[in-house]
Scaffold this active site. Structure first.
Site, short mmCIF file in Angstrom:
data_model
loop_
_atom_site.label_atom_id
_atom_site.label_comp_id
_atom_site.label_asym_id
_atom_site.label_seq_id
_atom_site.Cartn_x
_atom_site.Cartn_y
_atom_site.Cartn_z
N ASP A 1 4.71 -6.28 9.48
CA ASP A 1 6.03 -5.72 10.23
C ASP A 1 5.88 -6.55 11.64
OD1 ASP A 1 6.95 -3.82 9.08
OD2 ASP A 1 5.73 -1.92 9.86
N ASP B 1 0.47 -3.39 12.06
CA ASP B 1 0.78 -3.59 10.72
C ASP B 1 1.30 -5.07 10.69
OD1 ASP B 1 2.68 -4.08 8.69
OD2 ASP B 1 2.45 -2.13 8.23
N ARG C 1 0.72 -1.16 0.10
CA ARG C 1 -0.18 -0.04 -0.13
C ARG C 1 0.94 1.19 0.00
NH1 ARG C 1 -4.76 0.25 4.24
NH2 ARG C 1 -2.80 0.77 5.62
N THR D 1 -1.24 7.27 -0.51
CA THR D 1 -2.64 7.19 -1.17
C THR D 1 -3.20 5.88 -0.64
OG1 THR D 1 -1.73 5.70 -2.73
CG2 THR D 1 -1.67 8.23 -3.46
C1 PRP Z 1 -1.18 -4.77 4.60
C2 PRP Z 1 -1.97 -5.87 4.36
C3 PRP Z 1 -2.76 -6.16 3.05
C4 PRP Z 1 -3.04 -4.72 3.04
C5 PRP Z 1 -4.53 -4.31 3.45
O1 PRP Z 1 0.02 -4.75 3.70
O2 PRP Z 1 -1.18 -7.15 4.65
O3 PRP Z 1 -1.97 -6.51 2.16
O4 PRP Z 1 -2.14 -3.98 3.90
O5 PRP Z 1 -4.56 -2.81 3.23
P1 PRP Z 1 -5.66 -2.45 2.22
O6 PRP Z 1 -7.08 -3.58 2.47
O7 PRP Z 1 -6.13 -1.12 2.60
O8 PRP Z 1 -5.26 -2.84 0.74
P2 PRP Z 1 1.13 -3.66 3.37
O9 PRP Z 1 0.89 -3.01 2.30
O10 PRP Z 1 1.29 -3.17 4.72
O11 PRP Z 1 2.35 -4.60 2.89
P3 PRP Z 1 3.22 -5.77 3.68
O12 PRP Z 1 2.36 -6.94 3.86
O13 PRP Z 1 4.38 -5.83 2.90
O14 PRP Z 1 3.68 -5.04 4.89
N1 URA Z 2 -2.47 -3.20 6.90
C1 URA Z 2 -2.19 -3.85 8.17
O1 URA Z 2 -1.17 -4.51 8.19
N2 URA Z 2 -2.96 -3.54 9.47
C2 URA Z 2 -4.04 -2.84 9.18
O2 URA Z 2 -4.57 -2.40 10.14
C3 URA Z 2 -4.09 -2.35 7.79
C4 URA Z 2 -3.39 -2.59 6.71
#
Ligand code: PRP
Ligand code: URA
Length: 209
Positions: free
Chosen positions: A203, A200, A104, A108
């Site tokens: 993380d 997160d 994400r 945005t």
């Molecule tokens: C997180 C999560 C989803 C997304 C959800 O990933 O694992 O993929 O956000 O958010 P959304 O429904 O608003 O799209 P992130 O983009 O933080 O990436 P990561 O898994 O690499 O930490």
């Molecule tokens: N991605 C995450 O990992 N946690 C949230 O709460 C939203 C998006």
């Protein structure tokens, strides 16, 4: 409209509560996520097709049924979705695994694709897209669309925690996709994080913060 399945088994609820605590270590977070993923997969795979197989028992030959396992694909959304794969593979060891890389954009909140590799004959498989978090739904909607663009037809979405906003968005964008979650939380905050949520997920799984 895709159906929402909330898998609210006490074992799942208990483990998810432990995951939510900010004091839970990455090691425990990963282990709990794996355990919950296996338990959820039990429900997500409830309608898997069975196929006949002739077996010779110690007494005679007879036809029984086994899961048509080669037809299942798990597709984690990187990174956090990786944390659910091993748990599902414990239940469905012959499943193929595809990967979709999305993150994400922090400003945005829109998903940005960086990788996509799916098993062959995706059009013939039941695809389970996995990601612990369904927040705005942007990542899930994009991932499902990538799979459809490559021929995927039979798709399910499996998340640990979902926001009502994300569920609605996925149901509107992909009305043919059923969504399986362990919990529906309250709402999103100003940074599109789920409240109360668990923070997160990526993380916390990988210890990157
Ligand atoms: C997180 C999560 C989803 C997304 C959800 O990933 O694992 O993929 O956000 O958010 P959304 O429904 O608003 O799209 P992130 O983009 O933080 O990436 P990561 O898994 O690499 O930490
Ligand atoms: N991605 C995450 O990992 N946690 C949230 O709460 C939203 C998006």
């Amino acid at each position: 409209m895709g159906k929402l399945h909330v898998i609210d088994h006490p074992m799942i609820t208990h483990k998810l509560t432990l995951m939510r605590s900010k004091d839970t270590s990455s090691k425990d977070f990963r282990e709990l996520l794996n355990e919950i993923s296996m338990l959820m997969a039990y429900e997500v795979t409830r309608d898997l097709p069975l196929t006949d197989m002739e077996i010779e028992t110690p007494l005679e030959k007879a036809t029984f049924q086994v899961i048509d396992g080669k037809k299942i694909s798990i597709v984690p959304i990187l990174r956090a979705g990786l944390g659910m794969v091993d748990g599902i593979l414990k239940l469905v060891p012959v499943a193929r695994v595809g990967h979709i890389g999305l993150y994400r954009d922090p400003e945005t909140h829109e998903p940005v694709e960086y990788y996509c590799k799916l098993p062959k004959f995706i059009e013939q498989r039941q695809v389970i897209v996995v990601d612990p978090m369904l927040a705005t739904g942007g990542s899930a909607i994009a991932a499902i669309q990538f799979i459809k663009d490559r021929g995927g037809k039979d798709i399910k979405m499996m998340n640990l925690v979902a926001a009502p906003e994300g569920i609605k968005a996925v149901q509107e964008a992909h009305p043919d996709v059923d969504i399986y979650v362990a919990a529906v939380d309250d709402c999103l905050n100003d940074h599109a994080y789920i409240l109360p949520g668990l923070g997160d997920a990526g993380d916390r799984i990988f210890g990157t913060k």
